[in-house]
Every structure is written in C-alpha cells, then in structure tokens.
Design a protein around this motif. Structure first.
Motif, PDB file in Angstrom:
ATOM      1  N   MET A 210       0.836  -1.184   0.000  1.00  0.00           N
ATOM      2  CA  MET A 210       0.000   0.000   0.000  1.00  0.00           C
ATOM      3  C   MET A 210       0.879   1.244   0.000  1.00  0.00           C
ATOM      4  SD  MET A 210      -2.800   1.125   2.817  1.00  0.00           S
ATOM      5  CE  MET A 210      -3.492   2.739   2.715  1.00  0.00           C
ATOM      6  N   ALA A 211       0.430   2.271  -0.677  1.00  0.00           N
ATOM      7  CA  ALA A 211       1.164   3.545  -0.695  1.00  0.00           C
ATOM      8  C   ALA A 211       1.072   4.190   0.684  1.00  0.00           C
ATOM      9  CB  ALA A 211       0.580   4.471  -1.752  1.00  0.00           C
ATOM     10  N   PRO A 212       2.100   4.887   1.082  1.00  0.00           N
ATOM     11  CA  PRO A 212       2.063   5.542   2.396  1.00  0.00           C
ATOM     12  C   PRO A 212       0.948   6.585   2.487  1.00  0.00           C
ATOM     13  CG  PRO A 212       4.290   5.525   1.505  1.00  0.00           C
ATOM     14  CD  PRO A 212       3.372   5.058   0.407  1.00  0.00           C
ATOM     15  N   ILE A 213       0.384   6.707   3.651  1.00  0.00           N
ATOM     16  CA  ILE A 213      -0.628   7.721   3.926  1.00  0.00           C
ATOM     17  C   ILE A 213      -0.045   9.094   3.601  1.00  0.00           C
ATOM     18  CG2 ILE A 213       0.014   8.032   6.364  1.00  0.00           C
ATOM     19  CD1 ILE A 213      -3.595   7.734   5.418  1.00  0.00           C
ATOM     20  N   GLU A 214      -0.883   9.991   3.112  1.00  0.00           N
ATOM     21  CA  GLU A 214      -0.394  11.327   2.786  1.00  0.00           C
ATOM     22  C   GLU A 214      -1.474  12.365   3.057  1.00  0.00           C
ATOM     23  OE1 GLU A 214      -1.158  11.160  -2.025  1.00  0.00           O
ATOM     24  OE2 GLU A 214       0.838  10.728  -1.274  1.00  0.00           O
ATOM     25  N   VAL A 215      -1.086  13.618   2.984  1.00  0.00           N
ATOM     26  CA  VAL A 215      -2.012  14.717   3.226  1.00  0.00           C
ATOM     27  C   VAL A 215      -3.203  14.591   2.288  1.00  0.00           C
ATOM     28  CG1 VAL A 215      -2.295  17.229   3.091  1.00  0.00           C
ATOM     29  CG2 VAL A 215      -0.216  16.264   4.086  1.00  0.00           C
ATOM     30  N   GLY A 216      -4.398  14.765   2.864  1.00  0.00           N
ATOM     31  CA  GLY A 216      -5.633  14.666   2.104  1.00  0.00           C
ATOM     32  C   GLY A 216      -6.314  13.319   2.230  1.00  0.00           C
ATOM     33  N   ASN A 217      -5.560  12.282   2.607  1.00  0.00           N
ATOM     34  CA  ASN A 217      -6.144  10.946   2.789  1.00  0.00           C
ATOM     35  C   ASN A 217      -6.944  10.876   4.083  1.00  0.00           C
ATOM     36  OD1 ASN A 217      -3.191   9.104   1.681  1.00  0.00           O
ATOM     37  ND2 ASN A 217      -4.819   9.967   0.452  1.00  0.00           N
ATOM     38  N   VAL A 218      -7.939  10.022   4.084  1.00  0.00           N
ATOM     39  CA  VAL A 218      -8.620   9.647   5.321  1.00  0.00           C
ATOM     40  C   VAL A 218      -7.810   8.503   5.920  1.00  0.00           C
ATOM     41  CG1 VAL A 218     -10.721   8.609   6.264  1.00  0.00           C
ATOM     42  CG2 VAL A 218     -10.880  10.382   4.504  1.00  0.00           C
ATOM     43  N   ILE A 219      -7.553   8.581   7.220  1.00  0.00           N
ATOM     44  CA  ILE A 219      -6.786   7.506   7.843  1.00  0.00           C
ATOM     45  C   ILE A 219      -7.602   6.212   7.787  1.00  0.00           C
ATOM     46  CG2 ILE A 219      -5.384   8.961   9.353  1.00  0.00           C
ATOM     47  CD1 ILE A 219      -7.304   8.219  11.666  1.00  0.00           C
ATOM     48  N   PRO A 220      -6.925   5.086   7.615  1.00  0.00           N
ATOM     49  CA  PRO A 220      -7.656   3.816   7.608  1.00  0.00           C
ATOM     50  C   PRO A 220      -8.172   3.506   9.006  1.00  0.00           C
ATOM     51  CG  PRO A 220      -5.297   3.414   7.558  1.00  0.00           C
ATOM     52  CD  PRO A 220      -5.489   4.902   7.440  1.00  0.00           C
ATOM     53  N   ASN A 221      -9.248   2.746   9.052  1.00  0.00           N
ATOM     54  CA  ASN A 221      -9.709   2.298  10.357  1.00  0.00           C
ATOM     55  C   ASN A 221      -8.832   1.128  10.785  1.00  0.00           C
ATOM     56  OD1 ASN A 221     -11.183   2.300  12.686  1.00  0.00           O
ATOM     57  ND2 ASN A 221     -12.984   1.327  11.805  1.00  0.00           N
ATOM     58  N   GLY A 222      -8.776   0.893  12.044  1.00  0.00           N
ATOM     59  CA  GLY A 222      -7.998  -0.205  12.592  1.00  0.00           C
ATOM     60  C   GLY A 222      -8.255  -0.277  14.081  1.00  0.00           C
ATOM     61  N   THR A 223      -7.838  -1.371  14.669  1.00  0.00           N
ATOM     62  CA  THR A 223      -8.025  -1.568  16.099  1.00  0.00           C
ATOM     63  C   THR A 223      -6.666  -1.609  16.778  1.00  0.00           C
ATOM     64  OG1 THR A 223     -10.061  -2.799  15.694  1.00  0.00           O
ATOM     65  CG2 THR A 223      -9.013  -3.086  17.853  1.00  0.00           C
ATOM     66  N   LEU A 224      -6.531  -0.799  17.809  1.00  0.00           N
ATOM     67  CA  LEU A 224      -5.326  -0.771  18.635  1.00  0.00           C
ATOM     68  C   LEU A 224      -5.709  -1.192  20.045  1.00  0.00           C
ATOM     69  CD1 LEU A 224      -3.948   2.626  17.323  1.00  0.00           C
ATOM     70  CD2 LEU A 224      -3.191   0.335  16.656  1.00  0.00           C
TER      71      LEU A 224
ATOM     72  N   ALA B 111       1.762  -5.009  13.906  1.00  0.00           N
ATOM     73  CA  ALA B 111       2.027  -4.022  12.849  1.00  0.00           C
ATOM     74  C   ALA B 111       0.891  -3.925  11.840  1.00  0.00           C
ATOM     75  CB  ALA B 111       3.356  -4.303  12.147  1.00  0.00           C
ATOM     76  N   THR B 112      -0.288  -4.357  12.219  1.00  0.00           N
ATOM     77  CA  THR B 112      -1.432  -4.316  11.315  1.00  0.00           C
ATOM     78  C   THR B 112      -1.784  -2.883  10.932  1.00  0.00           C
ATOM     79  OG1 THR B 112      -2.269  -6.326  12.351  1.00  0.00           O
ATOM     80  CG2 THR B 112      -3.833  -5.072  11.021  1.00  0.00           C
ATOM     81  N   TYR B 113      -1.774  -1.981  11.917  1.00  0.00           N
ATOM     82  CA  TYR B 113      -2.130  -0.597  11.601  1.00  0.00           C
ATOM     83  C   TYR B 113      -0.995   0.103  10.847  1.00  0.00           C
ATOM     84  CZ  TYR B 113      -4.704   3.711  11.693  1.00  0.00           C
ATOM     85  OH  TYR B 113      -5.386   4.828  11.295  1.00  0.00           O
ATOM     86  N   ALA B 114       0.241  -0.203  11.190  1.00  0.00           N
ATOM     87  CA  ALA B 114       1.375   0.360  10.444  1.00  0.00           C
ATOM     88  C   ALA B 114       1.275  -0.028   8.974  1.00  0.00           C
ATOM     89  CB  ALA B 114       2.696  -0.124  11.043  1.00  0.00           C
ATOM     90  N   ARG B 115       0.899  -1.270   8.714  1.00  0.00           N
ATOM     91  CA  ARG B 115       0.712  -1.728   7.324  1.00  0.00           C
ATOM     92  C   ARG B 115      -0.452  -0.993   6.657  1.00  0.00           C
ATOM     93  NH1 ARG B 115       2.031  -6.814   9.740  1.00  0.00           N
ATOM     94  NH2 ARG B 115       3.991  -7.614   8.902  1.00  0.00           N
ATOM     95  N   ALA B 116      -1.554  -0.810   7.399  1.00  0.00           N
ATOM     96  CA  ALA B 116      -2.721  -0.123   6.835  1.00  0.00           C
ATOM     97  C   ALA B 116      -2.371   1.313   6.447  1.00  0.00           C
ATOM     98  CB  ALA B 116      -3.874  -0.146   7.835  1.00  0.00           C
ATOM     99  N   LEU B 117      -1.478   1.935   7.214  1.00  0.00           N
ATOM    100  CA  LEU B 117      -1.018   3.289   6.908  1.00  0.00           C
ATOM    101  C   LEU B 117       0.015   3.306   5.782  1.00  0.00           C
ATOM    102  CD1 LEU B 117      -0.534   4.681  10.532  1.00  0.00           C
ATOM    103  CD2 LEU B 117      -2.256   5.456   8.873  1.00  0.00           C
TER     104      LEU B 117
END
Length: 162
Positions: free
Chosen positions: A1-15, A106-112
C-alpha cells in the motif's frame, strides 16, 4: 500500500491499551478520532533511544501548548504489546496527555503504508517514525521519516503547522 499522505482519510484499525485494572482494551481509530483533531505519532519501538529521549518526549513536553491550540488527543502508536506500552508510559511521570496504544502485529502500520522491515536487526516489522495531524479522520499534515531518522516528525515541526 502507498504511504498515507495529506488529504487521505486515515484507515480504520483496532489498537490496544491497558486500562487502570490492567485489562486489555480495544479501540477503533475511527471511533476514537472522529470529529476530533488528533496527533498520531508512530515510533520504531517502545524504549528505543530516540523514541524515548526525543520523539515521544517532544510531544509530552509541549502537550499543554498543543491542547491550547485545539488538539483534542495525542496518541503514540508502536509495534509492541499493550503491556510494554503501559510500562513505557509509566517511564514518563510528567505525561498528562499522550496516550500509548499498541499495534502488536504491525497491522495498523501496514494499513497506513508505514511499515518498515527491520528483521536484519532482529526487530521484525515495525512502524516508521512519523507524526500525523488528523482532523476528523483526514490527514492535514504528514511528517514521515525514512529509516531510523528523526529530522521532521518532532512536536516542534507539527506545532508550526497549526
């Protein structure tokens, strides 16, 4: 996945985190950050030198100023378990505002799109060091480091963007 960037909505995830009775609690990032201004900082690992002495501490030191400037929540995410994150949080007795959440696999790190493979150093998959300013789930500022660097993701860099 491409890295999160300005303008994106953050992915949902559980921490996860430990509550006051040392029970594991689960938090949905979307539920937690909806309708709020949130700073999310990601670190390579709890108790790692730069993360302790510079990155997380920079946010703890100016957390009152960030709150006064309209930040509702400040969270620190690391690829560690909630017990480690709880123990690490306790090493910052002056901390009143930074919440420590675990991303154990690292599930959320991957999602980002911000995972980094440090297996050659015996650390496995971790999160890149970063700081995001998120307003109602949308990224307004993204300060993402390469490798183990610490040049752009400090609290001082984020506060300039407010």
């Amino acid at each position: 996945m491409a890295p999160i960037e300005v303008g994106n909505v953050i992915p949902n995830g559980t921490l996860t985190y430990l509550d006051d009775t040392n029970n594991i609690q689960y938090v949905s990032i979307h539920s937690f950050a909806a309708n709020k201004k949130v700073i999310i900082l990601g670190v390579l690992g709890a108790f790692t030198p730069i993360c302790i002495s510079e990155h997380v501490s920079s946010f703890i030191e100016i957390s009152e100023i960030l709150k006064a400037k309209g930040i509702d929540e400040i969270i620190c995410i690391s690829v560690n378990d909630p017990f480690v994150m709880n123990a690490w949080n306790k090493t910052f007795p002056e901390n009143k505002h930074v919440k420590f959440f675990a991303d154990g696999s690292a599930t959320y790190a991957r999602a980002l799109g911000l995972e980094i493979d440090l297996s050659e150093f015996g650390l496995g998959v971790r999160s890149k060091r970063f700081s995001l300013l998120v307003d109602n789930l949308k990224v307004k500022v993204a300060k993402i480091e390469g490798g183990g660097q610490f040049t752009i993701s400090s609290a001082q860099k984020i506060i300039k963007a407010l």
